[in-house]
Motif scaffolding. Sequence first.
Motif, PDB file in Angstrom:
ATOM      1  N   LYS A  47       6.814   9.827  -5.994  1.00 58.54           N
ATOM      2  CA  LYS A  47       7.828  10.305  -5.052  1.00 58.54           C
ATOM      3  C   LYS A  47       9.017   9.880  -5.051  1.00 58.54           C
TER       4      LYS A  47
ATOM      5  N   THR B 233       0.711  -1.349   0.030  1.00 58.18           N
ATOM      6  CA  THR B 233       0.092   0.043  -0.004  1.00 58.18           C
ATOM      7  C   THR B 233       0.977   1.337   0.083  1.00 58.18           C
ATOM      8  N   LEU B 234       1.936   1.165   0.779  1.00 54.47           N
ATOM      9  CA  LEU B 234       2.766   2.448   0.830  1.00 54.47           C
ATOM     10  C   LEU B 234       3.535   2.656  -0.420  1.00 54.47           C
TER      11      LEU B 234
ATOM     12  N   ALA C  25       2.528   1.953  -3.365  1.00 51.94           N
ATOM     13  CA  ALA C  25       1.749   2.364  -4.350  1.00 51.94           C
ATOM     14  C   ALA C  25       1.422   3.823  -4.264  1.00 51.94           C
ATOM     15  N   GLN C  26       1.250   4.321  -3.038  1.00 52.46           N
ATOM     16  CA  GLN C  26       1.238   5.751  -2.282  1.00 52.46           C
ATOM     17  C   GLN C  26       2.398   6.612  -2.867  1.00 52.46           C
ATOM     18  N   LEU C  27       3.562   6.050  -2.493  1.00 55.56           N
ATOM     19  CA  LEU C  27       4.622   6.907  -2.708  1.00 55.56           C
ATOM     20  C   LEU C  27       5.462   6.623  -4.013  1.00 55.56           C
ATOM     21  N   SER C  28       5.011   5.787  -4.981  1.00 53.25           N
ATOM     22  CA  SER C  28       5.583   5.366  -6.296  1.00 53.25           C
ATOM     23  C   SER C  28       6.134   6.550  -7.105  1.00 53.25           C
TER      24      SER C  28
END
Length: 476
Positions: A219, A211-212, A214-217
């Motif tokens: 950045k 999940t992390l 995917a969210q930070l891809s």
Amino acid sequence: MTVQRWRGAALGLALLLAAGPGGAAKLTERTRQKQAAEAERAVLQQKLTALKRDITRTESAKEDAADALAESEAAISDANRALYDLAREQKDTAGRIARLQKELAQLTKEVDAQKARLSRLLRQQHMAGGEDRIKLLLSGDNPNRINRDLQYLGYVSQAQARLIESLRADVAAVEKNKADTQDAKEELDEIALEQRDQKALLEREKAKRATLVAQLSNKLGEQRKEVGNVQRDEQRLGGLVDKLAKMIEEQRRAEIAAEKRRQQQLAAAAAERARQEKLREQQAAARRQREQQAHNVPRGKPLPGNNPDAIDADENPNLAANKRERERALPPPPPPAPPAGIFPASFPALRGQMAMPVHGEIAARFGGGRGDGPSWKGLFIKAAEGAEVKVVAGGRVVFAEWLRGFGNLIIVDHGSQYMSIYGNNQSLLKRPGDAVRAGEVIASAGNSGGNEQSGLYFEMRHQGRAFDPLGWVTSR
């Protein structure tokens, strides 16, 4: 032997075989060993945590997307390492149970044979109406026959005693075997429970990390392209290696100084023992001389030079206390040395003989460019997630923790100021302080630390400076 005595012996045998160990609750040996090992590791981990904190303290507070993954990636590594250790323990414990069961079968067979022999011996004596010693002595029979029969009874009694003692020892061994087997089964139950918990934890952490990512891809991709980030990562690793080398050298000097002091104390203790021995010899010689003179001097006449206040060393009540004091003053034994053959006798002699730490394609080589950033200081080897990472030579793990830019990182000291470095691992299977042999699995490959590809980042350093691993390690 009378019927009553035979029955008494049989009853005693039955009670002996019926006795069993107490069933009091207790900690398993595995639990006690784990507690002791964790206590030892805690001290070393405190030093490494302080070292890592000191390195990161000087950096800017700029947010790094990879840091958001740190906790999850470290937890995944810990869970995988726990599962790896538990699987190894499970295999060892299962093997121990198999050995114990085999021993139990053999012991049970021996006990049954001993019981049959003892029962047969008691039955034969009862059927023969064996005469006791008192009846023989009062029978008025031929003294030679009485003496022969008494000797025979003595031999029979000794044989019975030996057989009963052997049976008692074997019964005790059977009970100990059963207790050991039960303890091993309890350990297996502990392992199974821990495995279940660790697998559940691993699945949760993997989902959290996915999940992390995917969210930070976006950045993560942007930050990987920043030259400043790459430079800071390299400086961070270089600073860590330098501080580890300093810590290792300080520890080595402290061990040398401690061993020197210990040898000096041992030499002083040996000299004191030699002095005491010489003193005892002198006193013994003086005592022998006084005894010799006593034979040649008339009774009542004082011996020339005899000192009635002199006390022989063997009669001195303070000698034992002095000896105990000297023993207490002896230095403690040195800490356990690393297992034989762990550190290479000459690390440079292994050049060209060491195997690549992981099987895969070399995607980046030492000295190769990184766009506008600094050149590579090691190799990046593409490998499937979870692939085994093996240490290139024997040594001791000096760092095994998550580090920004390198994810789950493990560093092995090979002695003579040589180190090998393994980064971006999915899991670290060894802990700081562990001794490792060449080719031993120490980690599993991955893409921790925000890396795009799954694989292993591998460096080799001498005196803190990176050098090209190719030529030192081969793919054969």
